[in-house]
Scaffold this motif. Structure first.
Motif, PDB file in Angstrom:
ATOM      1  N   VAL A 292       0.953  -1.442   0.058  1.00 35.45           N
ATOM      2  CA  VAL A 292       0.010   0.157   0.042  1.00 35.45           C
ATOM      3  C   VAL A 292       1.174   1.239   0.000  1.00 35.45           C
ATOM      4  N   GLY A 293       2.433   0.932   0.301  1.00 34.90           N
ATOM      5  CA  GLY A 293       3.272   2.770   0.109  1.00 34.90           C
ATOM      6  C   GLY A 293       3.719   2.789   1.871  1.00 34.90           C
ATOM      7  N   MET A 298       2.118   4.408   7.711  1.00 40.73           N
ATOM      8  CA  MET A 298       2.426   5.309   7.935  1.00 40.73           C
ATOM      9  C   MET A 298       0.796   5.947   8.872  1.00 40.73           C
ATOM     10  N   VAL A 299      -0.348   6.146   7.906  1.00 45.77           N
ATOM     11  CA  VAL A 299      -1.603   6.716   8.566  1.00 45.77           C
ATOM     12  C   VAL A 299      -2.284   6.043   8.476  1.00 45.77           C
ATOM     13  N   PHE A 300      -3.021   5.101   8.269  1.00 48.11           N
ATOM     14  CA  PHE A 300      -3.834   3.747   8.214  1.00 48.11           C
ATOM     15  C   PHE A 300      -3.526   2.964   9.000  1.00 48.11           C
ATOM     16  N   THR A 301      -2.586   2.705   9.648  1.00 46.95           N
ATOM     17  CA  THR A 301      -2.711   1.863  10.980  1.00 46.95           C
ATOM     18  C   THR A 301      -2.587   3.049  12.402  1.00 46.95           C
ATOM     19  N   ASP A 335       4.024   2.771  11.708  1.00 41.25           N
ATOM     20  CA  ASP A 335       4.900   3.474  11.364  1.00 41.25           C
ATOM     21  C   ASP A 335       6.396   4.711  11.426  1.00 41.25           C
ATOM     22  N   VAL A 336       6.674   3.672  12.726  1.00 40.60           N
ATOM     23  CA  VAL A 336       8.123   3.871  12.785  1.00 40.60           C
ATOM     24  C   VAL A 336       9.125   3.690  11.820  1.00 40.60           C
ATOM     25  N   PRO A 337       9.254   2.418  11.316  1.00 40.66           N
ATOM     26  CA  PRO A 337      10.020   1.756   9.837  1.00 40.66           C
ATOM     27  C   PRO A 337       9.911   2.199   8.990  1.00 40.66           C
ATOM     28  N   THR A 338       8.822   2.789   8.662  1.00 37.64           N
ATOM     29  CA  THR A 338       8.189   3.765   7.641  1.00 37.64           C
ATOM     30  C   THR A 338       8.514   4.810   7.244  1.00 37.64           C
ATOM     31  N   ARG A 339       8.399   5.327   8.647  1.00 36.92           N
ATOM     32  CA  ARG A 339       8.539   7.251   8.085  1.00 36.92           C
ATOM     33  C   ARG A 339       9.891   7.554   8.350  1.00 36.92           C
ATOM     34  N   THR A 340      10.868   6.611   9.003  1.00 35.75           N
ATOM     35  CA  THR A 340      12.314   6.795   8.830  1.00 35.75           C
ATOM     36  C   THR A 340      12.260   6.664   6.820  1.00 35.75           C
ATOM     37  N   ALA A 341      12.124   5.522   6.692  1.00 34.29           N
ATOM     38  CA  ALA A 341      12.095   5.185   4.835  1.00 34.29           C
ATOM     39  C   ALA A 341      12.206   6.211   4.387  1.00 34.29           C
ATOM     40  N   TYR A 342      10.457   6.487   4.739  1.00 27.82           N
ATOM     41  CA  TYR A 342      10.122   7.484   4.086  1.00 27.82           C
ATOM     42  C   TYR A 342      10.878   8.737   4.203  1.00 27.82           C
TER      43      TYR A 342
END
Length: 413
Positions: A292-293, A298-301, A335-342
């Motif tokens: 889902v990207g 990050m947002v929808f969880t 959102d923690v790993p996805t925020r950093t990767a983003y």
């Protein structure tokens, strides 16, 4: 760490495509999280045991985060002038000094000074000066989906270790009842252990190469072409961090102790299971992001987790409150790993160290403001309000973030 042990650990911990230089960082993260896990639970108990008020507990929690924020700001502004492995080793020695300082002082002002200059972390996530330095090295050790997977391993190891550390919060009471020592002395021993772990982290950082492994061979540079997007992200992250600071683990532990009368062992057990759920969710985050990207993950969880926090604040019974908080833990950290990767993916490779610092600084500064507010609300008897405010603010952050960045393109590196 000999060669065979290093190879075995690399196969176990590193995702395919990640450079072996990331291994000491992952192990160091695990040890720091172990210490943070029990410190977050024991800090309010220790400060109350030596005679401080709930307001002073909140002030010290604020001071720790404010000091970390200013140190992180310095790293973002001037850190590119120094080798990161030297800065990491200096931070590890500061961790050792922090443990010794908290074990040695019992008055409010000396403790506040140690809290300001030290590395103590009262929150559920890493808000210390270690964060941007390790993130920048990790970003250069992998590319593309391997980078997201590497940050997920980094976050999962932190969550699992913090969960195990939370169980160790029962050790002081066990020592006091079985070894005949006073509870305050047993609590101080845990701060000395924190300092000893800092020495082990220092040794791990000595294993790092002098220059970061970089898959793209890009030199570090201050923010340039990506400054605008980093500033926008930093502003939004600060809202999320301010909200999170209202219920850092130390204050959530204080809420459980005051609202339902939990013992340290019971609170530690709760944070252990919450940490396991957080670790599982962070492990799943790259799989979800692949479908889902990064931004949608990050947002929808995050939004359902925020709703659970508000409901837990209003729950009439302990079982219902714990169930809602555990369900929140299963979602809130995806959102923690996805925020950093983003963040690493929307800036140029050379800007990654500066971007890591400048997105971490507002988070730390904003999070530093709110624990004192929570301490004041607790002292006034409004113990549910910090949890409700946190859930509402975080939901607003999620919606604005998604609307502002859903059309942004990511880099391929």
């Amino acid at each position: 760490m000999n060669a065979s042990t290093r190879r075995w650990a690399a196969r176990l911990l590193l995702p395919q495509g990640a450079h072996a230089s990331a291994l000491p960082l992952l192990v160091a993260r695990a040890l720091r999280a172990l210490a943070d896990g029990y410190m977050a639970v024991l800090l309010p108990a220790y400060l109350l045991a030596i005679g401080l008020s709930t307001l002073e507990v909140g002030i010290i929690a604020t001071t720790t985060m404010l000091g970390s924020a200013l140190a992180t700001l310095a790293i973002g502004a001037w850190g590119h002038r120094f080798h990161s492995h030297r800065l990491l080793r200096g931070a590890a020695l500061l961790m050792t000094a922090t443990g010794a300082g908290f074990a040695g002082f019992s008055s409010f002002w000396p403790l506040m000074l140690v809290a300001f200059v030290g590395t103590l972390n009262p929150s559920s996530g890493d808000v210390s000066v270690f964060l941007p330095l390790e993130h920048a090295r990790l970003a250069g050790a992998a590319a593309g989906q391997a980078r997201t997977a590497l940050f997920a391993r980094y976050s999962v190891l932190g969550a699992l270790s913090a969960a195990l550390g939370a169980l160790a919060a029962a050790v002081p009471d066990w020592l006091a009842s079985h070894a005949g020592d006073s509870r305050v002395h047993a609590l101080r021993a845990m701060f000395l252990l924190y300092g000893a772990l800092g020495l082990v982290v220092w040794w791990l950082y000595r294993q790092l190469p002098a220059h970061a492994a970089n898959t793209g061979a890009h030199a570090s540079a201050p923010l340039g072409p990506s400054r605008r997007v980093v500033v926008r992200l930093a502003a939004l992250f600060s809202v999320d961090a301010f909200a999170g600071g209202l219920v850092v683990n130390s204050l959530l532990a204080l809420w459980l102790l005051q609202r339902f009368g939990l013992s340290l062992a019971q609170a530690g057990a709760f944070f252990f299971w919450a940490g396991l759920l957080s670790a599982a969710s962070q492990l799943a985050a790259p799989l979800v992001a692949r479908r889902v990207g990064l931004l949608n993950t990050m947002v929808f969880t995050h939004i359902p987790a925020n709703v659970c926090l508000v409901l837990a604040a209003l729950a009439p019974s302990l079982p219902l409150a714990l169930a809602l908080l555990l369900f929140r833990s299963a979602l809130s950290q995806m959102d923690v790993p996805t925020r950093t990767a983003y963040v690493m993916a929307v800036v140029t490779p050379a800007e990654r160290p500066a971007a890591a610092s400048f997105t971490a600084v507002p988070r730390s500064l904003a999070a530093a403001l709110s624990p004192t507010l929570s301490g004041a609300l607790f002292a006034a008897g409004w113990i549910a309000l910090p949890l409700i405010a946190c859930g509402v603010l975080k939901t607003a952050y999620d919606l604005v973030l998604w609307q502002a960045f859903r059309r942004n393109r990511l880099t391929d590196e």
